[in-house]
Write a protein that holds these residues in place. Structure first.
Motif, PDB file in Angstrom:
ATOM      1  N   THR A 193      -5.533  -0.202  -6.274  1.00  0.00           N
ATOM      2  CA  THR A 193      -3.891  -0.233  -6.878  1.00  0.00           C
ATOM      3  C   THR A 193      -3.699   0.992  -7.572  1.00  0.00           C
ATOM      4  O   THR A 193      -2.711   1.564  -7.685  1.00  0.00           O
ATOM      5  CB  THR A 193      -3.718  -1.589  -7.559  1.00  0.00           C
ATOM      6  OG1 THR A 193      -3.961  -2.540  -6.663  1.00  0.00           O
ATOM      7  CG2 THR A 193      -2.219  -1.412  -8.042  1.00  0.00           C
TER       8      THR A 193
ATOM      9  N   LEU B   7       1.312  -4.851 -12.182  1.00  0.00           N
ATOM     10  CA  LEU B   7       0.503  -4.541 -10.952  1.00  0.00           C
ATOM     11  C   LEU B   7      -0.937  -4.086 -11.267  1.00  0.00           C
ATOM     12  O   LEU B   7      -1.938  -4.538 -10.635  1.00  0.00           O
ATOM     13  CB  LEU B   7       1.240  -3.369 -10.014  1.00  0.00           C
ATOM     14  CG  LEU B   7       2.312  -3.762  -9.343  1.00  0.00           C
ATOM     15  CD1 LEU B   7       3.176  -2.447  -8.619  1.00  0.00           C
ATOM     16  CD2 LEU B   7       2.191  -4.806  -8.353  1.00  0.00           C
TER      17      LEU B   7
ATOM     18  N   ILE C 234      -2.682  -7.391 -12.336  1.00  0.00           N
ATOM     19  CA  ILE C 234      -2.966  -8.200 -11.183  1.00  0.00           C
ATOM     20  C   ILE C 234      -4.159  -7.894 -10.393  1.00  0.00           C
ATOM     21  O   ILE C 234      -5.189  -8.298  -9.908  1.00  0.00           O
ATOM     22  CB  ILE C 234      -1.626  -8.446 -10.304  1.00  0.00           C
ATOM     23  CG1 ILE C 234      -0.672  -9.220 -10.932  1.00  0.00           C
ATOM     24  CG2 ILE C 234      -2.390  -9.196  -9.016  1.00  0.00           C
ATOM     25  CD1 ILE C 234       0.630  -9.398 -10.320  1.00  0.00           C
ATOM     26  N   SER C 235      -4.290  -6.251 -10.313  1.00  0.00           N
ATOM     27  CA  SER C 235      -5.361  -5.908  -9.518  1.00  0.00           C
ATOM     28  C   SER C 235      -6.656  -5.990  -9.871  1.00  0.00           C
ATOM     29  O   SER C 235      -7.691  -5.846  -9.115  1.00  0.00           O
ATOM     30  CB  SER C 235      -4.914  -4.285  -9.451  1.00  0.00           C
ATOM     31  OG  SER C 235      -5.025  -3.630 -10.509  1.00  0.00           O
TER      32      SER C 235
ATOM     33  N   CYS D  40      -4.243 -12.526  -5.292  1.00  0.00           N
ATOM     34  CA  CYS D  40      -3.017 -11.704  -5.184  1.00  0.00           C
ATOM     35  C   CYS D  40      -4.011 -10.205  -5.563  1.00  0.00           C
ATOM     36  O   CYS D  40      -3.341  -9.337  -4.907  1.00  0.00           O
ATOM     37  CB  CYS D  40      -2.372 -12.017  -6.211  1.00  0.00           C
ATOM     38  SG  CYS D  40      -1.352 -13.497  -5.922  1.00  0.00           S
ATOM     39  N   SER D  41      -4.849 -10.214  -6.312  1.00  0.00           N
ATOM     40  CA  SER D  41      -5.760  -9.100  -6.589  1.00  0.00           C
ATOM     41  C   SER D  41      -6.220  -8.398  -5.475  1.00  0.00           C
ATOM     42  O   SER D  41      -6.090  -7.494  -5.039  1.00  0.00           O
ATOM     43  CB  SER D  41      -6.512  -9.350  -7.822  1.00  0.00           C
ATOM     44  OG  SER D  41      -7.684  -8.244  -7.841  1.00  0.00           O
TER      45      SER D  41
ATOM     46  N   LYS E 183      -5.381  -8.937  -2.300  1.00  0.00           N
ATOM     47  CA  LYS E 183      -4.349  -8.666  -1.264  1.00  0.00           C
ATOM     48  C   LYS E 183      -3.730  -7.210  -1.997  1.00  0.00           C
ATOM     49  O   LYS E 183      -3.307  -6.566  -1.159  1.00  0.00           O
ATOM     50  CB  LYS E 183      -3.111  -9.573  -1.247  1.00  0.00           C
ATOM     51  CG  LYS E 183      -3.926 -11.022  -0.569  1.00  0.00           C
ATOM     52  CD  LYS E 183      -2.548 -12.007  -0.299  1.00  0.00           C
ATOM     53  CE  LYS E 183      -2.850 -13.149   0.549  1.00  0.00           C
ATOM     54  NZ  LYS E 183      -1.949 -14.013   0.697  1.00  0.00           N
ATOM     55  N   LEU E 184      -3.386  -7.071  -3.121  1.00  0.00           N
ATOM     56  CA  LEU E 184      -2.696  -5.997  -3.759  1.00  0.00           C
ATOM     57  C   LEU E 184      -3.607  -4.671  -3.476  1.00  0.00           C
ATOM     58  O   LEU E 184      -3.095  -3.743  -3.067  1.00  0.00           O
ATOM     59  CB  LEU E 184      -2.640  -6.118  -5.189  1.00  0.00           C
ATOM     60  CG  LEU E 184      -1.640  -5.163  -5.892  1.00  0.00           C
ATOM     61  CD1 LEU E 184      -0.619  -5.009  -5.046  1.00  0.00           C
ATOM     62  CD2 LEU E 184      -1.476  -5.352  -7.316  1.00  0.00           C
ATOM     63  N   ASN E 185      -4.800  -5.071  -3.841  1.00  0.00           N
ATOM     64  CA  ASN E 185      -6.006  -3.744  -3.764  1.00  0.00           C
ATOM     65  C   ASN E 185      -6.011  -3.430  -2.278  1.00  0.00           C
ATOM     66  O   ASN E 185      -6.276  -2.269  -1.808  1.00  0.00           O
ATOM     67  CB  ASN E 185      -7.129  -4.061  -4.462  1.00  0.00           C
ATOM     68  CG  ASN E 185      -7.173  -4.095  -5.914  1.00  0.00           C
ATOM     69  OD1 ASN E 185      -6.795  -3.089  -6.347  1.00  0.00           O
ATOM     70  ND2 ASN E 185      -7.466  -5.081  -6.439  1.00  0.00           N
TER      71      ASN E 185
ATOM     72  N   PHE F 102      -3.856  -3.571   0.066  1.00  0.00           N
ATOM     73  CA  PHE F 102      -2.780  -2.769   0.349  1.00  0.00           C
ATOM     74  C   PHE F 102      -2.735  -1.293   0.450  1.00  0.00           C
ATOM     75  O   PHE F 102      -2.569  -0.596   1.111  1.00  0.00           O
ATOM     76  CB  PHE F 102      -1.531  -3.369  -0.044  1.00  0.00           C
ATOM     77  CG  PHE F 102      -0.153  -2.720  -0.084  1.00  0.00           C
ATOM     78  CD1 PHE F 102       0.564  -2.807   1.263  1.00  0.00           C
ATOM     79  CD2 PHE F 102       0.438  -1.717  -0.829  1.00  0.00           C
ATOM     80  CE1 PHE F 102       1.759  -2.327   1.545  1.00  0.00           C
ATOM     81  CE2 PHE F 102       1.577  -0.991  -0.668  1.00  0.00           C
ATOM     82  CZ  PHE F 102       2.300  -1.244   0.322  1.00  0.00           C
ATOM     83  N   PHE F 103      -3.320  -1.238  -0.931  1.00  0.00           N
ATOM     84  CA  PHE F 103      -3.332   0.572  -1.311  1.00  0.00           C
ATOM     85  C   PHE F 103      -4.833   0.841  -0.771  1.00  0.00           C
ATOM     86  O   PHE F 103      -5.049   2.035  -1.062  1.00  0.00           O
ATOM     87  CB  PHE F 103      -3.304   0.500  -3.149  1.00  0.00           C
ATOM     88  CG  PHE F 103      -1.915   0.176  -3.484  1.00  0.00           C
ATOM     89  CD1 PHE F 103      -1.032   1.077  -3.186  1.00  0.00           C
ATOM     90  CD2 PHE F 103      -1.619  -1.004  -4.009  1.00  0.00           C
ATOM     91  CE1 PHE F 103       0.297   0.832  -3.796  1.00  0.00           C
ATOM     92  CE2 PHE F 103      -0.355  -1.333  -4.729  1.00  0.00           C
ATOM     93  CZ  PHE F 103       0.480  -0.315  -4.358  1.00  0.00           C
TER      94      PHE F 103
END
Length: 362
Positions: free
Chosen positions: A6, A262, A265-266, A272-273, A275-277, A279-280
């Protein structure tokens, strides 16, 4: 070391935001144009987080309790920023008569008196102040070369005081952390009222330290410690975000809060962490992040020269400023990132390697 993709996304997007916004400002864009200073604020928050994160990893082997390791830290940070920045200064000296004049022409073409008359000082004295990063402490020199380097002077001020800050956060209890936060905000408010109005850019650490502390408190709120300390650290990070939003009074400061959420969370241990990481976690954001520093440094040369050429020739043909800005962005971004690739590969990475080699000898 935990992979936090992230950060690559936030850093890469923030740099792109600065470039596009600068094109809009200098090109006379009429419409919504997010404030580039908020993107720089996000950089500062990330810097505070990363300094805590990376230093914590090596703390057992290179403890700041040993002042010798402070020198190693300073060498590492100096060689991370300075090689590409010094090349930018050399390019600026060589192109002074072009890019400064074209920046002023852009201001005149768009009837912006302030932009058309920003002074530039390339005297030997001022260059020495920039080479030593002292310029950020001087009101008239904080922005005096038409380069986006005021934040570098600020970054170096933060690095200078980071070792004692790190040790303080390692040892302090919650009461001391709260007192430290209150004192920092108080000093920042006084700086905003009595000092910053005299600066051409807000490059003073006494005013900007809360931004770095947001990242530091987010790290403390997501690392391995008691639940009570984590929760209070995150609350303090939120309060610092709200303070920064209120004191800076930028139209787009809420983006800082979004970036802080963000980042928190990351680094948390949650679905969620992940999924967020994820994504990036791709080549696009990795490359965008790797090239962000050089892109931040060098985009202004392309913006001034190409921007003035485009608007000088297209305004007489009836093109609007918004149409010209779109063309400037299309021209500036690829040239900036191609240049940044070579700067990253042949200047930044060798500079980092040189710093590491010096530390081993030291």
């Amino acid at each position: 070391m935990k992979k936090i993709s992230t950060i690559n996304g936030l850093r890469g997007i923030s740099c792109l935001w600065v470039i596009i916004s600068h094109c809009g400002i200098w090109g006379g864009y009429k419409g919504y144009n997010p404030n580039p200073k908020v993107a720089v604020d996000i950089f500062m928050m990330i810097s505070g987080f990363l300094m805590m994160y990376t230093t914590e990893i090596v703390h057992n082997k290179q403890s700041f309790e040993n002042k010798k390791n402070w020198i190693s830290f300073y060498i590492r940070r100096f060689f991370r920023l300075s090689p590409a920045y010094y090349v930018e200064l050399i390019v600026a000296l060589l192109l002074e008569n072009y890019f400064v004049r074209y920046y002023h022409e852009l201001g005149s073409l768009n009837h912006n008196i302030w932009l058309a008359n920003i002074p530039a000082n390339f005297s030997m004295q001022n260059i020495i102040l920039h080479i030593t990063y002292v310029f950020g402490l001087q009101p008239k020199n904080a922005f005096s070369t038409m380069l986006p380097d005021w934040s570098l002077g600020l970054e170096m001020q933060f690095y200078l005081i980071f070792p004692p800050i790190f040790l303080f956060f390692k040892k302090a209890n919650l009461n001391k952390l709260v007192i430290f936060l209150i004192a920092t905000i108080f000093i920042s408010i006084l700086s905003k009222k009595y000092i910053i109005p005299y600066f051409t850019e807000p490059s003073l650490i006494f005013y900007q330290l809360p931004l770095f502390l947001i990242g530091i408190f987010i790290y403390c709120g997501t690392c391995d410690m008691s639940n009570r300390k984590r929760i209070i650290s995150l609350i303090l990070a939120l309060l610092l975000c709200l303070y920064s939003i209120l004191i800076k009074d930028h139209r787009d400061d809420f983006y800082l809060l979004i970036a802080a959420i963000l980042l928190a969370i990351s680094f948390s241990n949650s679905v969620c962490s992940q999924k967020l990481n994820n994504f990036f976690d791709n080549n696009f954001f990795t490359i965008l992040s790797d090239l962000s520093y050089s892109a931040y440094l060098f985009h202004g040369f392309f913006l001034s020269i190409l921007g003035a050429y485009i608007e000088r020739n297209l305004y007489p043909l009836g093109y609007t400023s918004n149409q010209c800005v779109m063309m400037i962005i299309i021209a500036v971004i690829p040239l900036t990132y191609v240049t940044s690739y070579f700067s990253y590969k042949y200047i930044e990475l060798p500079g980092i390697a040189l710093g590491k080699a010096l530390i081993k000898k030291f």
